[in-house]
Design a protein around this motif. Structure first.
Motif, PDB file in Angstrom:
ATOM      1  N   LYS A 150       0.818  -1.219   0.000  1.00  0.00           N
ATOM      2  CA  LYS A 150       0.000   0.000   0.000  1.00  0.00           C
ATOM      3  C   LYS A 150       0.853   1.271   0.000  1.00  0.00           C
ATOM      4  N   GLY A 151       2.107   1.157   0.385  1.00  0.00           N
ATOM      5  CA  GLY A 151       2.969   2.343   0.417  1.00  0.00           C
ATOM      6  C   GLY A 151       3.579   2.691  -0.922  1.00  0.00           C
ATOM      7  N   GLN A 152       3.420   1.837  -1.923  1.00  0.00           N
ATOM      8  CA  GLN A 152       4.032   2.083  -3.223  1.00  0.00           C
ATOM      9  C   GLN A 152       3.488   3.359  -3.866  1.00  0.00           C
ATOM     10  N   GLY A 153       4.389   4.312  -4.148  1.00  0.00           N
ATOM     11  CA  GLY A 153       4.021   5.538  -4.847  1.00  0.00           C
ATOM     12  C   GLY A 153       3.350   6.588  -3.991  1.00  0.00           C
ATOM     13  N   VAL A 154       3.277   6.399  -2.674  1.00  0.00           N
ATOM     14  CA  VAL A 154       2.616   7.385  -1.819  1.00  0.00           C
ATOM     15  C   VAL A 154       3.335   8.735  -1.944  1.00  0.00           C
ATOM     16  N   GLN A 155       2.552   9.791  -2.221  1.00  0.00           N
ATOM     17  CA  GLN A 155       3.055  11.161  -2.378  1.00  0.00           C
ATOM     18  C   GLN A 155       4.137  11.270  -3.448  1.00  0.00           C
ATOM     19  N   GLY A 156       4.245  10.268  -4.281  1.00  0.00           N
ATOM     20  CA  GLY A 156       5.251  10.303  -5.328  1.00  0.00           C
ATOM     21  C   GLY A 156       6.673  10.257  -4.816  1.00  0.00           C
ATOM     22  N   THR A 157       6.847   9.845  -3.543  1.00  0.00           N
ATOM     23  CA  THR A 157       8.195   9.840  -2.952  1.00  0.00           C
ATOM     24  C   THR A 157       8.555   8.529  -2.253  1.00  0.00           C
ATOM     25  N   TRP A 158       7.583   7.646  -2.079  1.00  0.00           N
ATOM     26  CA  TRP A 158       7.833   6.391  -1.370  1.00  0.00           C
ATOM     27  C   TRP A 158       7.696   5.223  -2.344  1.00  0.00           C
ATOM     28  N   TRP A 159       8.683   4.309  -2.291  1.00  0.00           N
ATOM     29  CA  TRP A 159       8.726   3.215  -3.255  1.00  0.00           C
ATOM     30  C   TRP A 159       9.173   1.924  -2.573  1.00  0.00           C
ATOM     31  N   ALA A 160       8.555   0.844  -2.958  1.00  0.00           N
ATOM     32  CA  ALA A 160       9.047  -0.460  -2.503  1.00  0.00           C
ATOM     33  C   ALA A 160      10.471  -0.638  -3.016  1.00  0.00           C
ATOM     34  N   ALA A 161      11.307  -1.240  -2.209  1.00  0.00           N
ATOM     35  CA  ALA A 161      12.724  -1.404  -2.570  1.00  0.00           C
ATOM     36  C   ALA A 161      12.956  -2.727  -3.279  1.00  0.00           C
ATOM     37  N   THR A 162      13.834  -2.713  -4.263  1.00  0.00           N
ATOM     38  CA  THR A 162      14.258  -3.925  -4.947  1.00  0.00           C
ATOM     39  C   THR A 162      15.522  -4.446  -4.265  1.00  0.00           C
TER      40      THR A 162
END
Length: 202
Positions: free
Chosen positions: A148-160
């Motif tokens: 659910k945090g993926q793309g929040v505010q255009g600054t949070w991303w799941a890590a690879t």
């Protein structure tokens, strides 16, 4: 008479020497027993479970990094990787709890150990980093595998596993591509307008 007197004198002298010896032994202390060894002050070992980094396959985002419980870990665009620095504190850290380092960093699955390190936060705790990027959980992710945090505010991303941002495979997540009818070989299709591939405010 002379022999008897000399013997009495020797006995008296011996008795006095013995008394002095006993008195001398009684006055001596045992200082070697009074010294106490310092108490052990080894710090308690933090939970090793917090140091586990693993990978999980996501149908949309590909291979993601998770903690030892399977919860997705994220990176924040406002942080820096070189040098590593976390800029998520206070209320931010309540929504995005930092992934803290534990006592055992050997619990890595699908992650290159050379990419894993820590950064000291303002409160003195040690946060896990991946390729320099501090890692976080997202509080609204209530079960392992949630993203659910993926793309929040255009600054949070799941890590690879390399510490990069996880992105869908080319298509914008808001407008998933649909299969098109294949064109006939004799009539080449005209190029369509390019899609907006940089979604999520990237």
């Amino acid at each position: 008479m002379t022999y008897t007197s000399r013997r009495a004198t020797l006995l008296a002298a011996g008795a006095l020497a013995a008394a002095a010896l006993v008195a001398g032994c009684g006055s001596g202390g045992y200082s070697s027993n009074s010294a106490k060894s310092p108490a052990s002050s080894a710090p308690a070992s933090p939970s090793a479970g917090g140091a586990a980094l693993m990978t999980e396959q996501n149908a949309t985002l590909g291979t993601l990094v998770t903690d030892g419980q399977g919860f997705t870990l994220y990176r924040f665009d406002q942080d820096t990787a070189s040098p590593s620095a976390s800029h998520c504190t206070g209320a931010c850290a309540t929504t995005w709890p930092p992934a803290l380092a534990g006592g055992d960093t050997s619990q890595l699955k699908g992650i290159d150990a050379k990419l894993v390190s820590t950064v000291t936060r303002a409160d003195g705790s040690h946060q896990l980093t991946l390729n320099g990027w501090p890692l976080y959980r997202y509080a609204p992710d209530t079960k392992p595998g949630d993203t659910k945090g993926q793309g929040v505010q255009g600054t949070w991303w799941a890590a690879t596993p390399t510490g990069a941002k996880a992105m869908p495979g080319g298509a914008s997540p808001s407008t998933p591509s649909t299969p098109t009818t294949p064109s006939t070989p004799t009539t080449p299709s005209t190029p369509s307008s390019p899609s907006t591939g940089g979604g999520y405010g990237y």
